[in-house]
Each structure stands twice: as C-alpha cells, then as structure tokens.
Design a protein around this motif. Structure first.
Motif, short mmCIF file in Angstrom:
data_model
loop_
_atom_site.label_atom_id
_atom_site.label_comp_id
_atom_site.label_asym_id
_atom_site.label_seq_id
_atom_site.Cartn_x
_atom_site.Cartn_y
_atom_site.Cartn_z
N LYS A 111 0.81 -1.23 0.00
CA LYS A 111 0.00 0.00 0.00
C LYS A 111 0.84 1.28 0.00
O LYS A 111 0.68 2.12 -0.87
N ASP A 112 1.72 1.46 1.00
CA ASP A 112 2.56 2.66 1.04
C ASP A 112 3.84 2.37 0.27
O ASP A 112 4.76 1.76 0.81
N VAL A 113 3.89 2.80 -0.98
CA VAL A 113 5.04 2.47 -1.83
C VAL A 113 5.72 3.76 -2.28
O VAL A 113 5.15 4.85 -2.18
N ALA A 114 6.93 3.63 -2.78
CA ALA A 114 7.70 4.80 -3.22
C ALA A 114 7.41 5.08 -4.69
O ALA A 114 7.49 4.18 -5.53
N PHE A 115 7.05 6.33 -4.99
CA PHE A 115 6.82 6.78 -6.37
C PHE A 115 7.91 7.78 -6.74
O PHE A 115 7.99 8.84 -6.14
N ALA A 116 8.70 7.44 -7.75
CA ALA A 116 9.76 8.34 -8.21
C ALA A 116 9.35 9.03 -9.50
O ALA A 116 8.73 8.42 -10.37
N THR A 117 9.71 10.30 -9.60
CA THR A 117 9.47 11.10 -10.80
C THR A 117 10.74 11.88 -11.10
O THR A 117 11.69 11.89 -10.31
N VAL A 118 10.74 12.56 -12.25
CA VAL A 118 11.83 13.47 -12.59
C VAL A 118 11.25 14.88 -12.56
O VAL A 118 10.20 15.13 -13.14
N ASP A 119 11.93 15.80 -11.85
CA ASP A 119 11.37 17.15 -11.71
C ASP A 119 11.78 18.06 -12.86
O ASP A 119 12.44 17.62 -13.82
N PRO A 130 15.92 13.55 -9.72
CA PRO A 130 14.96 12.56 -9.21
C PRO A 130 14.23 13.09 -7.98
O PRO A 130 14.80 13.84 -7.19
N GLN A 131 12.98 12.69 -7.85
CA GLN A 131 12.18 13.01 -6.67
C GLN A 131 11.45 11.73 -6.29
O GLN A 131 11.03 10.96 -7.17
N VAL A 132 11.28 11.50 -5.01
CA VAL A 132 10.57 10.28 -4.59
C VAL A 132 9.83 10.56 -3.28
O VAL A 132 10.28 11.37 -2.46
N ARG A 133 8.67 9.95 -3.13
CA ARG A 133 7.86 10.08 -1.92
C ARG A 133 7.00 8.83 -1.78
O ARG A 133 6.83 8.07 -2.73
N ILE A 134 6.46 8.63 -0.57
CA ILE A 134 5.59 7.48 -0.32
C ILE A 134 4.15 7.86 -0.71
O ILE A 134 3.65 8.90 -0.29
N ILE A 135 3.53 7.02 -1.51
CA ILE A 135 2.18 7.25 -2.01
C ILE A 135 1.37 5.96 -1.82
O ILE A 135 1.91 4.87 -1.95
N ASP A 136 0.09 6.11 -1.53
CA ASP A 136 -0.77 4.93 -1.38
C ASP A 136 -1.19 4.37 -2.74
O ASP A 136 -1.62 5.13 -3.62
N VAL A 137 -1.09 3.06 -2.87
CA VAL A 137 -1.71 2.37 -4.02
C VAL A 137 -3.19 2.21 -3.65
O VAL A 137 -3.53 1.49 -2.71
N MET A 138 -4.06 2.90 -4.36
CA MET A 138 -5.47 2.98 -3.95
C MET A 138 -6.33 1.84 -4.46
O MET A 138 -7.23 1.36 -3.76
N ILE A 139 -6.11 1.45 -5.71
CA ILE A 139 -6.89 0.37 -6.32
C ILE A 139 -5.96 -0.35 -7.29
O ILE A 139 -5.17 0.31 -7.98
N VAL A 140 -6.05 -1.68 -7.35
CA VAL A 140 -5.48 -2.39 -8.49
C VAL A 140 -6.55 -3.33 -9.01
O VAL A 140 -7.21 -4.04 -8.24
N GLU A 141 -6.75 -3.34 -10.31
CA GLU A 141 -7.70 -4.27 -10.94
C GLU A 141 -7.43 -4.31 -12.43
O GLU A 141 -6.94 -3.33 -13.00
N ASN A 142 -7.70 -5.46 -13.03
CA ASN A 142 -7.51 -5.63 -14.48
C ASN A 142 -6.13 -5.18 -14.95
O ASN A 142 -5.98 -4.54 -15.99
N GLU A 143 -5.12 -5.53 -14.13
CA GLU A 143 -3.74 -5.18 -14.46
C GLU A 143 -3.51 -3.67 -14.60
O GLU A 143 -2.65 -3.23 -15.37
N LYS A 144 -4.28 -2.89 -13.85
CA LYS A 144 -4.07 -1.45 -13.79
C LYS A 144 -3.90 -1.02 -12.33
O LYS A 144 -4.47 -1.63 -11.43
N LEU A 145 -3.12 0.04 -12.13
CA LEU A 145 -2.86 0.54 -10.78
C LEU A 145 -3.35 1.99 -10.72
O LEU A 145 -3.05 2.79 -11.61
N TYR A 146 -4.09 2.32 -9.65
CA TYR A 146 -4.66 3.65 -9.49
C TYR A 146 -4.12 4.32 -8.23
O TYR A 146 -4.01 3.69 -7.18
N PHE A 147 -3.82 5.62 -8.37
CA PHE A 147 -3.37 6.40 -7.21
C PHE A 147 -3.87 7.83 -7.38
O PHE A 147 -4.45 8.17 -8.42
#
Lengths: 200, 200
Positions: free
Chosen positions: A14-22, A27-44
């Motif tokens: 649930k609390d996973v690290a999401f990295a982006t490029v600013d 690099p930037q990274v923070r902990i974000i909740d994985v809110m839903i996963v279904e049909n091989e898709k991930l929602y946040f």
C-alpha cells in the motif's frame, strides 16, 4: 493476467515509493498509497497543490517500488495518465480506502486527482528465498528491456565464473536469470570477455 | 547535528527507496540498504554490474524515501560521491551489517562499491500524529528550497481558507507550515489570489 499478482503485492504493501523526474531533471521520490489495483491497472491520487502533481503533469514516466515483510520487492516502471471522470474515481478511491476521509474530510477530497498506470514493465525480487528469485512482468503492451548478463560462444569453459558467483547461479556455463543478482562479478572476471550485458 | 536524527530514522528503516534518473532521463527506483549513518552522512553500496551503479556514476543526484511502522516518513534529496579507500569502506559496511556476508560471501564483496551522501535537503513527515507534522532539514551546506503556500498582504480576511483546509491548519490568516499538507485547496479557492507558492 500474469501481472495482476505483482500489482496485488503493491496494493498489499500500500505505502510504496513513487519516483518522478522534476523540472530540473533531478529525481524526486515520496511514499504514495496504491489505492486500487484491478484488471492489471494501478490507481493512485495526489493533490493539485503538490510538486508531485506538477511532475506528473509534465512527465508521464514514474518508477514505483515497495517491499513487504517477507522481503519480496516489486519494481514497476510505468506511464501514467490522468483519468477522465475525476469525481467518480475520487469517490471510488475514498470508498475503497475509507481512512482517506480522515485526511481529506468532506468536499476537500476534490483537491485530489486520480491517475492510472496501465502500461509499464516490472520486476519481482524474492529476497526472502534462497537462492533469491527474480521474475519480470509487463503491463499493457510495453516492451521489456532485459537486464543482467549472458555467457556467449567465446566461453572457454574455464569455470571461473561458476566458482566466483556469490549466488552460485552459474551452472554448465549458463547464468540462471531467475537467480542472478546482476552484480557483474562474472562479467568483470571472465578471462576471455565471454560474458556480456543483455538487452543494452 | 539536527539532521542526524532524521538519518537515524532512515537507518532504522534500513530498506529504503533510492531514486535516480537513467540515461534516457526516466526515473528509476529500487530498495537499497542504508548501511551506516554517522556525523550527518549516509553510506550505502551497490554492485558495479547493476544499472543503479551506472546511474550513480553518470548523475550524482539521488532521492531517498522511507516510512517506518509509526507512519513517520523521511524524504532526502542528496548528492552522492564515490568514496576513496573502497576496500576499507566495504569491509566496515560488512562488519556493521553482517547479513551482507550471506549475499556476497568471501571476496565477492569487492564487486560492491561504497558511496556517501553528505549534502542534501530533506523533509520529515509524521503522518501518525494528528495534526500531521512536517519538518525540514539540511545536510552539509545545501540550500533549502521552501515548499507549500503562504498568505500574502492581499488577504481580505474572508476566512474561506480557514473553513476549507482539510487539516484545519490555517488560523488568523496564517498557514501553519508545520501541519500543512501542501494540497493546494486554499490556493485554488482564495477569492483574491492572496495565497501564493513559497520558494518558487
């Protein structure tokens, strides 16, 4: 639906690290909740005021990682898109993650926007097993870039790589891709340079 | 030594996410052990065969995050350098983290190289407290880029921001930076645009 089981592990963590490029290419990274996963898709989701939101709008590439208590680690490199029908998705996210009401009570939830990842490539590492196990998976139609090393036809069968491999995952002059750490020791030590990088 | 306590939390979490930017400008992230923290410096290592190592050599910027069981999250944006006296550092890392001998037995440990972060800026989020608490810290002489929002002199004291803030962290037309989520709802809803981004 092979990828679904790896997304399910991310949802459990649930609390996973999401990295982006600013905007400065850093690099930037923070902990974000994985809110839903279904049909091989991930929602946040995230709030429009956050630097993370600006980075997502400017650059669709994200990298995600999380590890559970059993030392199973997932890595996912994906492409995000902003969902249409934002209100419906935010309401659904709050329904499936009721603790969100505590952080964003009432109407304040609509400062959040929902995003989806349906294309990407990932790796699963079971570091709790001996030997370790590595698997790869694909979301959508993303190409998979192979990593690690292989032994090519220049091999003289001296056996040095088998002796020095820290995971003892080379047998009969073949590297077990399922157990290889990608540390590069065999690649460096092969006397005839018969070990080369995959993919690349 | 203010930053030390935040590094100590990362060391306790130990398995934290390290984000880098790859040769294509895309984000990459994986779980890496924090091996040593002392004197406001953080030490880690990786193997020369890994993509992570190549990214570190090509781009000194990393972003780190981890969260503990009490929902305390640390973010650290830092600059890495490769240590001199590699053998001494790898030996010390293995002495202080003996389980590493299991993964890299004997001489195979020297496929690893040790890196240090002594400059950077970070944030601490205590999401287990109510209201949440945010603090910032600096490693070395890095400048700190302030985030979030402030209310400027155009404020007409209508009180709308105080009413809508999901964390109720606006009082007497001042945003409590210690408790602000940076969600941006007040910024969006202020009728006279008197709420502006800090830093910039």
């Amino acid at each position: 639906m092979k990828a679904q089981k790896y997304l399910d592990i991310l949802r459990e963590i649930k609390d996973v690290a999401f990295a982006t490029v600013d905007e400065n290419g850093k690099p930037q990274v923070r902990i974000i909740d994985v809110m839903i996963v279904e049909n091989e898709k991930l929602y946040f989701c995230t709030a429009r005021g956050k630097a993370f939101y600006q980075q997502l709008i400017q650059n669709e590439n994200v990298a995600i990682t999380g590890m559970n208590q059993a030392f199973q680690m997932i890595r996912l490199n994906g492409v995000i898109y902003r969902l249409s029908q934002q209100k419906e998705w935010i309401d659904r996210i709050f329904k499936e993650n009721p603790s969100m009401n505590h952080v964003y009570p009432g109407e304040s939830r609509y400062i959040l926007e929902a995003f989806c990842i349906e294309q990407g490539e990932g790796e699963f590492f079971d570091l709790g097993k001996e030997p370790i196990v590595i698997e790869s998976f694909i979301l959508g139609n993303e190409d998979y870039q192979q990593k690690g090393f292989i032994i090519n036809e220049d091999c003289i069968h001296c056996g040095k790589c088998e002796r020095i491999c820290p995971q003892q995952c080379i047998k009969d002059f073949v590297i077990s891709q399922t157990h290889c750490l990608h540390c590069g020791l065999c690649y460096e030590e092969c006397p005839v340079k018969a070990i080369v990088k995959r993919g690349g």
